[in-house]
Design an enzyme around this catalytic site. Structure first.
Site, PDB file in Angstrom:
ATOM      1  N   PHE A 241      44.082  46.458  38.061  1.00 36.97           N
ATOM      2  CA  PHE A 241      42.721  46.399  37.502  1.00 36.97           C
ATOM      3  C   PHE A 241      42.313  44.974  37.118  1.00 36.97           C
ATOM      4  CE2 PHE A 241      42.703  51.066  36.141  1.00 36.97           C
ATOM      5  CZ  PHE A 241      41.783  51.403  37.114  1.00 36.97           C
ATOM      6  N   HIS A 243      42.803  42.302  38.763  1.00 34.86           N
ATOM      7  CA  HIS A 243      42.247  41.754  39.992  1.00 34.86           C
ATOM      8  C   HIS A 243      40.823  42.284  40.175  1.00 34.86           C
ATOM      9  CE1 HIS A 243      41.445  41.693  44.305  1.00 34.86           C
ATOM     10  NE2 HIS A 243      42.421  40.829  44.470  1.00 34.86           N
ATOM     11  N   GLU A 244      40.681  43.607  40.041  1.00 36.01           N
ATOM     12  CA  GLU A 244      39.378  44.256  40.258  1.00 36.01           C
ATOM     13  C   GLU A 244      38.339  43.737  39.257  1.00 36.01           C
ATOM     14  OE1 GLU A 244      39.744  48.511  40.191  1.00 36.01           O
ATOM     15  OE2 GLU A 244      37.598  48.845  40.454  1.00 36.01           O
ATOM     16  N   ARG A 245      38.773  43.525  38.027  1.00 36.11           N
ATOM     17  CA  ARG A 245      37.825  43.085  36.987  1.00 36.11           C
ATOM     18  C   ARG A 245      37.325  41.671  37.244  1.00 36.11           C
ATOM     19  NH1 ARG A 245      41.384  45.876  32.225  1.00 36.11           N
ATOM     20  NH2 ARG A 245      40.774  47.986  32.825  1.00 36.11           N
ATOM     21  N   GLY A 248      35.070  41.786  40.286  1.00 33.16           N
ATOM     22  CA  GLY A 248      33.782  42.399  39.918  1.00 33.16           C
ATOM     23  C   GLY A 248      32.927  41.455  39.092  1.00 33.16           C
TER      24      GLY A 248
END
Ligand SMILES: Cc1cc2nc3c(=O)[nH]c(=O)nc-3n(C[C@H](O)[C@H](O)[C@H](O)COP(=O)(O)OP(=O)(O)OC[C@H]3O[C@@H](n4cnc5c(N)ncnc54)[C@H](O)[C@@H]3O)c2cc1C
Length: 390
Positions: A241, A243-245, A248
């Site tokens: 997450f 990475h995703e945050r 994003g």
């Protein structure tokens, strides 16, 4: 903090910008209208440029660069005329870190290498109808039977599921150990018997990214499809997450820049009461205030990236950066659209697309309120165990 980007990063930036201008933007309106982009076609082109495996090991086709390069890609993709493509590429990129870091060589050859080449579309299989923020509450199970995992349950809001080739599935693999230690990540090919994808969901925005529920009915995959160690799925997913945050966050900041650019362009020519709209101090002050907020969040995101490259735990910084991007995404496009008057209410105006597209960052990958929970936990104000997606 050192110099995050060098001249080679800028070269990469130009190359991604060309990709966006030549391969994405000319088709954005048609894909939005169709409710999906041809992901295999787009991913194959992105893969050829190396964009899907920037920080992944060269032995699986990656470029072996650090996360700062990933951020350059996310920033440039974020300028695309339709947010759905950067969103889908972001989901793909955020579905593979655990496999890249903890998967066996065999699993990485089979699933990571094609994902990096752009031959396979990967999905993140975490959220369920009854458990989004509270990841620990997922109900999907995978139990061992002979040489297989047998999977039952369902996932909700899965980005790219209708075109997905495999899903990084978070499932309960034990009834014991408590909700943080009883889960595992398993690679499930989407064409496995018993996997079915529901009808694409009609969303507020991100229309060219197709999203759907996925159902698992006695789905059998070999035990070797386990990513890393059994029982560590929750921890791996939380790591993934981060990475995703950050992805994003910076993707959204590029979209917010775009909202301001469009607003300056429009208000700079639109006249009312004998002058351009932009000549009203209240308007340019508001826009300057927005731009200042973007720059602050961007600096914070870069700090987080710097720390990540240095191998530090970035949970706190990444969560703050994502939270601030989410807050801005809820407010800024709407504030900008106001200065477009009636045009700011028109479906085909890019400012309204940004308004629809960008707000997902306030929910996806952990809602704003969940980010606040993580931040409070990281600051030691609340019990570390209480937070989901943390
Ligand atoms: C377009 C789209 C694409 C998505 N893609 C994926 C994907 O590819 N894979 C995947 O696994 N998931 C995906 N998701 C799911 C997304 O991650 C979840 O929607 C998100 O985590 C929120 O979960 P929820 O919808 O169940 O909301 P809930 O958990 O029901 O929460 C609802 C709201 O309650 C508030 N809230 C929640 N917890 C707290 C708290 N502790 N304190 C205060 N307020 C709180 C927040 O405002 C939150 O938005 C996607 C969602 C969307 C809309």
């Amino acid at each position: 903090m050192g110099q995050l980007f060098n001249s080679e990063h800028e070269e990469m930036r130009r190359s991604v910008r060309r990709f966006v201008q030549q391969e994405l933007d000319p088709f954005a309106d048609a894909w939005e209208e169709a409710g999906a982009a041809p992901l295999h076609e787009v991913f194959a082109k992105a893969g050829q440029l190396g964009l899907l495996g920037i920080n992944k090991p060269p032995e699986y086709g990656g470029l072996g660069l650090d996360f700062s390069w990933v951020i350059v890609v996310a920033e440039e993709l974020g300028r695309a005329h339709a947010g759905g493509i950067p969103f889908a590429i972001g989901a793909h990129a955020s579905a593979i870190p655990a496999l890249a870091n903890y998967g066996t060589d065999e699993l990485r050859q089979e699933f990571l290498a094609p994902a990096i080449q752009g031959d396979a579309v990967a999905c993140i299989g975490v959220s369920e109808e009854t458990a989004g923020s509270d990841v620990s509450g997922i109900k999907t199970t995978a139990r061992k039977d002979g040489g297989d995992w047998v999977i039952n349950g369902s996932k909700m809001w899965i980005t790219s599921a209708p075109q997905g080739d495999w899903i990084s599935l978070l499932a309960n693999t034990s009834a014991e150990g408590g909700p943080y230690h009883n889960k595992s990540l398993i690679v499930v090919p989407m064409n496995t018997p018993g996997v079915s994808v529901g009808a694409p969901l009609r969303k507020l925005g991100m229309h060219c990214s197709d999203t759907a529920p996925v159902f698992f009915d006695n789905v059998r995959v070999p035990l070797r499809h386990l990513i890393g160690e059994e029982g560590k799925g929750f921890a791996y997913q939380m790591e993934q997450f981060q990475h995703e945050r950050l992805w994003g966050c910076v993707r959204t900041l590029s979209g917010l820049d775009e909202a301001i650019r469009l607003t300056v362009e429009y208000t700079g020519t639109r006249r009312a009461f004998g002058k351009t709209l932009l000549e009203n101090q209240v308007i340019y002050h508001r826009l300057a205030d927005y731009q200042s907020q973007i720059e602050c969040v961007r600096s914070l995101a870069y700090r987080a990236v710097d720390a990540m490259v240095a191998g530090e735990d970035v949970t706190r910084l990444a969560s703050i950066a994502k939270y601030m991007a989410g807050k801005l995404a809820l407010e800024l496009p709407s504030g900008c659209a106001q200065y477009f008057g009636g045009q700011g209410y028109m479906w085909e105006n890019r400012i309204t697309r940004l308004l629809r597209d960008l707000r997902i960052v306030a929910v996806g990958g952990g809602a704003n309120e969940v980010m606040l929970e993580v931040i409070a936990k990281e600051l030691g104000w609340i019990n570390r165990r209480r937070t989901e997606r943390a």
